[in-house]
Structures are given as C-alpha cells and as structure tokens.
Write an enzyme that holds these catalytic residues in place. Sequence first.
Site, PDB file in Angstrom:
ATOM      1  N   HIS A  31      10.932 -24.698 -23.276  1.00  0.00           N
ATOM      2  CA  HIS A  31      12.349 -25.312 -24.575  1.00  0.00           C
ATOM      3  C   HIS A  31      12.992 -25.830 -23.513  1.00  0.00           C
ATOM      4  O   HIS A  31      12.781 -26.111 -22.446  1.00  0.00           O
ATOM      5  CB  HIS A  31      12.660 -24.073 -25.987  1.00  0.00           C
ATOM      6  CG  HIS A  31      14.181 -23.523 -24.325  1.00  0.00           C
ATOM      7  ND1 HIS A  31      14.761 -23.003 -23.536  1.00  0.00           N
ATOM      8  CD2 HIS A  31      13.462 -22.054 -24.812  1.00  0.00           C
ATOM      9  CE1 HIS A  31      15.157 -22.135 -23.553  1.00  0.00           C
ATOM     10  NE2 HIS A  31      14.746 -21.671 -23.388  1.00  0.00           N
ATOM     11  N   HIS A  34      15.045 -25.505 -20.349  1.00  0.00           N
ATOM     12  CA  HIS A  34      14.597 -25.757 -18.826  1.00  0.00           C
ATOM     13  C   HIS A  34      14.543 -27.043 -18.749  1.00  0.00           C
ATOM     14  O   HIS A  34      14.400 -27.116 -17.428  1.00  0.00           O
ATOM     15  CB  HIS A  34      12.891 -24.520 -19.340  1.00  0.00           C
ATOM     16  CG  HIS A  34      12.899 -23.206 -19.909  1.00  0.00           C
ATOM     17  ND1 HIS A  34      12.665 -22.878 -20.624  1.00  0.00           N
ATOM     18  CD2 HIS A  34      12.999 -22.431 -19.106  1.00  0.00           C
ATOM     19  CE1 HIS A  34      12.004 -21.960 -21.065  1.00  0.00           C
ATOM     20  NE2 HIS A  34      12.873 -21.195 -19.723  1.00  0.00           N
TER      21      HIS A  34
HETATM   22  P1  AMP Z   1      13.689 -17.314 -18.810  1.00  0.00           P
HETATM   23  O1  AMP Z   1      12.590 -18.586 -18.527  1.00  0.00           O
HETATM   24  O2  AMP Z   1      14.612 -17.598 -19.507  1.00  0.00           O
HETATM   25  O3  AMP Z   1      13.829 -17.182 -17.553  1.00  0.00           O
HETATM   26  O4  AMP Z   1      14.740 -18.899 -17.469  1.00  0.00           O
HETATM   27  C1  AMP Z   1      14.782 -19.411 -16.781  1.00  0.00           C
HETATM   28  C2  AMP Z   1      16.210 -20.626 -16.607  1.00  0.00           C
HETATM   29  O5  AMP Z   1      15.787 -20.922 -17.935  1.00  0.00           O
HETATM   30  C3  AMP Z   1      17.051 -19.514 -16.445  1.00  0.00           C
HETATM   31  O6  AMP Z   1      17.740 -19.815 -15.493  1.00  0.00           O
HETATM   32  C4  AMP Z   1      18.168 -19.586 -17.721  1.00  0.00           C
HETATM   33  O7  AMP Z   1      20.172 -18.935 -17.915  1.00  0.00           O
HETATM   34  C5  AMP Z   1      17.325 -20.939 -18.139  1.00  0.00           C
HETATM   35  N1  AMP Z   1      17.903 -21.151 -19.520  1.00  0.00           N
HETATM   36  C6  AMP Z   1      17.186 -20.774 -20.100  1.00  0.00           C
HETATM   37  N2  AMP Z   1      17.809 -20.547 -21.596  1.00  0.00           N
HETATM   38  C7  AMP Z   1      18.568 -21.459 -21.277  1.00  0.00           C
HETATM   39  C8  AMP Z   1      19.386 -22.714 -22.598  1.00  0.00           C
HETATM   40  N3  AMP Z   1      19.191 -22.596 -23.375  1.00  0.00           N
HETATM   41  N4  AMP Z   1      20.299 -23.531 -21.741  1.00  0.00           N
HETATM   42  C9  AMP Z   1      19.816 -23.854 -20.306  1.00  0.00           C
HETATM   43  N5  AMP Z   1      19.710 -22.505 -19.990  1.00  0.00           N
HETATM   44  C10 AMP Z   1      18.358 -21.868 -20.061  1.00  0.00           C
END
Ligand code: AMP
Length: 275
Positions: A31, A34
């Site tokens: 999204h 990311h």
């Molecule tokens: P995930 O795919 O949920 O493991 O997240 C991958 C990376 O994206 C991690 O460093 C998360 O903290 C970051 N991330 C996920 N959602 C957000 C968001 N809404 N804003 C900023 N970074 C995000």
Amino acid sequence: MEYAATIAQARALFGVSPRPLGFVPTMGALHEGHLELVRRARARCAAVAVSIFVNPLQFGPSEDLARYPRDLERDSEKLAGAGVDVLFAPDAAIMYPDGFSTSVDVGRLGETLEGAIRPGHFRGVATVVAKLLHVVQPDLLFLGQKDAQQTAVLRKMIRDLAFPAEAVIEPTVRERDGLAMSSRNAYLDSAQRAQAPSLYRALLTMRQALERGEAKSQAIAAATAVLAPAAKLDYLDLVDGETFEPLDTLKPPAFVVGAARFGETRLIDNLWIPS
Ligand code: AMP
C-alpha cells in the site's frame, strides 16, 4: 527491476549493487505506506531493494498467516513503477530450509506490550530481518513508525550485534480519515472500516490530554470514550520511547500506543511524543 527468489540469486545481484543500497523489507500486499518507504529510499540511495516474505516465524498459532493477503504480481508492478532495482521474494523453504533452528532474541524489549500479547512475535521479526540483512547487505534499512516497537527491536538488534546497516524510520502514512495504512485493513468490512479510524482519534485524544497535564488514568479514560463501542481494546498506554515500558507520567521521548480488534481484525497504531 531484477527479481531474485533464492539466496544465491540475491547475493549475485546485491554483491554488485551500486552504493548506497537502501532496503525495504515487507510482507507484501503493498500500500502507500510501503511505497512511501520505497520513495524515501529512492531519494537517498543509488539502488533500492525490497523484499516480500510473509514470515511464518512472526505469526502465532492462532493468527492470520494462512489468510494474510498475497498478490505478488500486483506488488511487482507497483515496485517496478516506483523504480525499485531488485525484488527479493523467497519462499519459506528458501528462508527456513529443513533443520533451520537459529533465532535472534532482543530480550525484554521484545517481550513487553505487543510482545506480551504475541509471544515469540519479535523473535520471529528479528530472526527474519537478521537473515535478510545478511542476504541484502544494505547501507540503509527503511522502516515505518507505524510499527514503532518493531523499529525499536530492530534498531536494538542492529546496535547489539553490530550489523553494518543504519535504520531509517519514516512517519506513518494514513488514509484521509486518519486510519494508519495496513495490509490488514483489507480484512475490514464496511462497518468495521468506518469504526477503525477511532483508534487514531483515541490516540490523539490521549496525547492531547497528557500534553495538557492530565493524569495518565484520565487520559486513558478520555481516549477509551472516543474508541468505537464495537471495538475490543487490547491496550492503550503511554510508554517510554526506547524501552516501551509503561510510564506513569509523561516523560518524553515517549509513545502513546494502542491496539484494538475490529471484528477478527487486530489493528495497532501509535503517536510519537518527542522530547
Ligand atoms: P509489513 O509489510 O506490514 O511487514 O510492513 C513493512 C514495512 O512497512 C515496515 O517497516 C512497516 O512499519 C512499514 N509500514 C507498514 N504500514 C505503514 C504505514 N502506514 N506507514 C509507514 N510505514 C508503514
């Protein structure tokens, strides 16, 4: 964009990467949160690598590993469009071959708050990111503040084990109504989606109350009143900005943190209170 599925393929690409190399680890279902991390990496680095791996080690037995959203084709298109140089998307047999048994445990920081509710979660996160850092060998590791305790766990691991990478923490990207973007938002039905931003509003209410000098118990009561009645609260708390241990009074740097369930979907969010 180049694509690697095995560790040997990844090493061949990353070994000759222009520097600095920026790295954004993800679990896919990408999204804007990311993609913002990718853009920040693109702005600061000569090359950008992204990993997509739904890491079984960080899911508890009753959690959503099997139904976690997966869409590698659309994710690849988004990453290519964002100017990513290399996508590393291994499967579980590549990351955890038969006999895999080593883990990285950061101690108390991984056992409090989210770690108390999700035992073993941060051990799974630290273990997979340690392995990814060895495979990618980036100069900069881009992480989102959305998962604040995770960023603290990974910064601690990098410091304690002298990983030659620097963590860069980027702000939480939100929907227009304040809901923090998350791959898990896709689970919400329309009624739950309408209620979900109340977690962010509860955190804003709590931070304002604390900054006005109200007692923590009053601030939590005011915040709880803002949360949608259908939400089931796991916690709302004021915690230390480094250790994530609960604070009795506001002593920045700190976070107000919250976790709540909307139906089956568990969402977390936080706000930073700088010193
Ligand atoms: P995930 O795919 O949920 O493991 O997240 C991958 C990376 O994206 C991690 O460093 C998360 O903290 C970051 N991330 C996920 N959602 C957000 C968001 N809404 N804003 C900023 N970074 C995000």
